[in-house]
Design an enzyme around this catalytic site. Structure first.
Site, short mmCIF file in Angstrom:
data_model
loop_
_atom_site.label_atom_id
_atom_site.label_comp_id
_atom_site.label_asym_id
_atom_site.label_seq_id
_atom_site.Cartn_x
_atom_site.Cartn_y
_atom_site.Cartn_z
N GLU A 1 -2.96 2.41 4.46
CA GLU A 1 -1.76 1.70 4.04
C GLU A 1 -0.48 2.53 4.13
O GLU A 1 0.58 2.09 3.73
CB GLU A 1 -1.94 1.18 2.61
N ARG B 1 -0.22 5.15 0.16
CA ARG B 1 0.85 4.56 0.97
C ARG B 1 1.87 5.56 1.50
O ARG B 1 2.84 5.15 2.12
CB ARG B 1 1.55 3.45 0.17
N GLY C 1 -3.16 0.38 -12.21
CA GLY C 1 -4.24 0.17 -13.16
C GLY C 1 -3.96 -0.89 -14.19
O GLY C 1 -4.67 -0.97 -15.20
N ASP D 1 -0.57 -12.65 -12.35
CA ASP D 1 -0.49 -11.44 -11.53
C ASP D 1 0.64 -11.56 -10.51
O ASP D 1 0.53 -11.11 -9.37
CB ASP D 1 -1.82 -11.15 -10.83
#
EC number: 1.1.2.-
Length: 764
Positions: A103, A155, A217, A341
């Site tokens: 990523e 990333r 998390g 979310d």
């Protein structure tokens, strides 16, 4: 609102920091340096704020994550154009160490490329030839992959004055010498090691040499925060918590005293609240403001978390703070009381737009919730917001209040026994894959999702001892449906590249894809947009019209955003390729529609490139004879629940792996026999923890009974010619069980939902 100054801790006082760090390689090893790779007049990675501010004066470099502080991902380079891009060929490729999700956005500084792979391993290449100059392994605890969210991804890096900075999956910030690859210092950023914190995002260096890093998390019961460290020494400069702490105790600053009043009850305290800043930052050096993208809650369920009341600041918000002090400046909340979310951690872009005859300094974001926002970045005023993908949880944004107009459709927490179909779902209209902005076309290029799921209220979330958290408080489609339902859901989820006009707030063109989780975008002055795809291609489009101009096979899914640069006057384009991440780990059954397997590599192209891309050496998929299935239906169903609670995060929901880790339906005869020992002993070298303290032997045997049943399911499918992935037959417009077109319409409600009046903070 002044953030209290924190005295820097000594090396002996900082948690997890050791005197051994400086001077020891600890897994880093320097290879023979190709001196031709380093610029003769500069030290390696000789980057500072002035160079980043003037990035357009050095278009051949890519010195920060989004190329410039505004994170536009626009390159002024135009040697490669819409007229000659079809002549691109491979210049060089490099096979990375771990075939897991890739990523990262590479950095390219003065002819050297710096990038990262899985488990936060850092690589330095000669950007012209691909020769490896050095590699640094920060020795991430491989078991973290089994405890964290979304594969062992990373990333990227930040570069500053000869140093590189990487956040590690196990929660450290590491400074590396850019010339040798040796570790300089190593800081533990985690405030509570009993919680499942980790880092996948790229650091930024802003203000007066502050290295900024957040963490991930939120699903696993943590409290989010962002920390700034001195770029030279690693001393902590400030920390900003993105959600309040225990309301029975004093908050860290006035901003949090304000925020805590928007939370209700105390269920959320044990969960930490969430709100992790796991990806996006942007920085305005003129205002000296750092913009933080804040994520979702622990729990997801708004009714369980906060009694169904309050905005729950600063969840799903953009928060601006002083880059030098961490002092709060302003915030804008994209999704008050987020229950789906709908993170605001997605890529933010800073630019200037002429709106209603006035030039505005704006921040643009297309977060998960499906609205494209244009915000005045000086004070957080909402300028405009429109839906860029189909949605039903809201039917617009009130420009006076800045709040979405909620519909009843999204409020699953009010349902006693029913379900709500919500668009977008938890992977949003756009996830972490970066978008880009081209000032010449005036368009933003969004890697978008057409995606919806069913949410079901869970009033008493179960506790997970492995991650020390209570479950999300919601059952979403694919998490609890059977394996066939997962396949049918996946057929409804499509990807799309959208060219969006941020002034008119409308779509200009689109390119459809077979599935979600296609790559981030790069746009250039050559009238080009580059993007990799989930189904294993790298592609170039005309930036103005969307016409496809070039594509080449990548042999694996491509999720990361490409970069472009020059060496010796020649322009290159690099894609980091490798299937993995959240979509292909726990949602393995859905990711199979992409028809690719993990194969991590760096792919670099130029006009006239004639290198040959090596064929991947995929291992053969085993088809062993399963043991006899003797368990009754009740045992198999119990095993399915235990499996999905404990194993699906890595091995895939309903035991359908996306290929990142072994498919447990294909266990060998030996591993069927050894299964209890594997589960109890773990395989630390492969990232699998021991479950000896988590599962009883009876539970392990119950999980095994379910896997035997799933092995026979697979064998029957293969015998009947039903294959998985992009090659399998899709039965018309099949929908998940119970979701006939009529049922889906009933769940979905009216096309845009029923508009509600803007509401006060006490209840959505």
């Amino acid at each position: 609102m002044k953030h209290p100054t924190q005295a820097p801790a000594s090396a002996d006082q900082r948690p997890g920091t050791s005197r051994r760090l400086a001077g020891l390689a600890l897994g880093a090893f320097a290879l023979a340096l190709a001196t031709s790779a380093w610029a003769a007049d500069r030290a390696p990675a000789d980057v500072d704020g002035a160079r980043i501010r003037n990035a357009d004066a050095e278009p051949g470099n890519w010195m920060s994550h989004g190329r410039n502080y505004g994170e536009t991902r626009f390159s002024p380079l135009k040697q490669i154009t819409d007229e000659n891009v079809d002549q691109l060929g491979l210049a060089w490729s490099y096979k990375l160490d771990f075939d897991r999700g890739v990523e990262a956005t590479p950095l390219v500084v003065d002819g050297v490329m710096y990038t990262t792979g899985a488990f936060s391993v850092v690589y330095a290449f000669d950007a012209r030839t691909g020769e490896l100059l050095w590699k640094h392994d920060p020795e991430v605890d491989r078991l973290k992959a089994g405890e964290f969210c979304c594969d062992a991804v990373n990333r990227g890096l930040a570069a500053w004055e000869g140093k590189l900075y990487v956040g590690t999956l196990d929660g450290r910030l590491v400074a590396i010498d850019a010339k040798t690859g040796k570790r300089l210092w190593d800081i533990d950023t985690i405030i509570d090691r009993t919680r499942s914190y980790g880092i996948t995002g790229a650091p930024r260096v802003v203000g007066d040499s502050k290295v900024i890093i957040g963490n991930g998390g939120a699903e696993f019961g943590v409290r989010g925060y962002v920390t700034a460290y001195d770029a030279e020494t690693g001393e902590q400069a400030w920390r900003f918590f993105t959600v309040p702490g225990d309301p029975a105790k004093p908050q860290e600053n006035a901003a949090l005293e304000m925020a805590v009043k928007t939370w209700h009850g105390d269920n959320w305290v044990a969960q930490g609240g969430g709100g992790t800043a796991w990806d996006s930052f942007a920085y305005d050096p003129e205002l000296n403001l750092l913009y933080i993208g804040v994520g979702n809650a622990s729990y997801w369920n708004y009714g369980t978390r906060s009694e169904g009341k309050g905005d729950n600041l600063f969840l799903s918000s953009i928060v601006a703070v002083d880059a030098d002090t961490g002092e709060y400046a302003w915030h804008y909340q994209t999704t008050p009381g987020d229950a789906w979310d709908f993170t605001a951690t997605q890529h933010m872009i800073l630019t200037e737009l002429e709106i209603d005859g006035r030039t505005r300094k704006v921040l643009m974001q297309a977060p998960k919730n499906g609205f494209f926002y244009v915000i005045d970045r000086t004070d957080g005023e909402l300028i405009s917001a429109e839906a860029y993908v189909p949605m039903n949880w809201a039917d617009g944004v009130d420009l006076e209040t800045g709040r979405p107009n909620f519909t009843e459709q999204g409020k699953y927490w009010l349902e006693e026994n029913g379900k709500k179909y919500v668009q977008p779902g938890f992977w949003g209209g756009h996830d972490w894959q970066p978008m880009s902005y081209n000032p010449q076309t005036g368009l933003v290029y969004i890697p978008a999702h057409i995606f919806g799921v069913v949410y079901e209220n869970v009033k008493d979330p179960g506790y997970s001892p492995r991650k020390h958290f209570y479950q999300l408080g919601v059952a979403a489609a694919g998490m609890e449906d059977d394996a066939d339902d997962m396949k049918r859901w996946a057929d409804q989820w499509k990807g799309m590249l959208i060219a969006w006009d941020p002034v008119k707030q409308e779509k200009v063109w689109e390119q459809p894809y077979i599935t979600i989780f296609n790559g981030g975008t790069l746009t250039t002055a050559g009238n080009l947009v580059f993007e990799g795809t989930a189904d294993g291609r790298v592609v170039a489009y005309a930036a103005d019209s969307g016409r496809k101009l070039w594509e080449s096979p990548a042999h694996t899914g491509v999720m990361a955003a490409p970069v472009t640069y020059t060496v010796d006057g020649e322009q290159y384009v690099t894609f980091m390729a490798g299937w993995g991440g959240a979509f292909s780990t726990f949602a393995g059954g859905a990711s199979l529609n992409a028809g690719v397997r993990p194969w991590a590599q760096v792919l670099t192209y130029k006009i006239g490139g004639d290198a040959v891309l090596p064929e991947p050496d995929f291992p053969d998929l085993a088809d062993p004879e399963p043991p006899e299935a003797t368990a009754d239906t009740a045992t198999v169903n119990a095993g399915r629940g235990l499996y999905n609670d404990n194993c699906s995060q890595c091995h895939g929901i309903n035991a359908v792996s996306g290929g990142i880790v072994p498919d447990l339906r294909r266990l060998s005869a030996e591993n069927h026999v050894a299964f209890p020992g594997i589960v109890y002993g773990g395989r630390a070298n492969k990232g699998m923890p021991s479950y000896a303290e988590t599962l009883t032997m009876d539970q392990v045997q119950t999980i095994h009974a379910y896997l035997v049943k799933r092995a026979w399911d697979l064998k029957k499918d293969l015998a009947a010619g039903r294959v998985e992935g992009a090659e399998r037959e899709v039965e018309g417009d099949a929908l998940p069980s119970g979701l006939t077109p009529e049922a889906l319409e009933t769940l979905n409600g009216p096309a845009r939902g029923t508009k509600l009046a803007p509401q006060a903070d006490d209840k959505l």
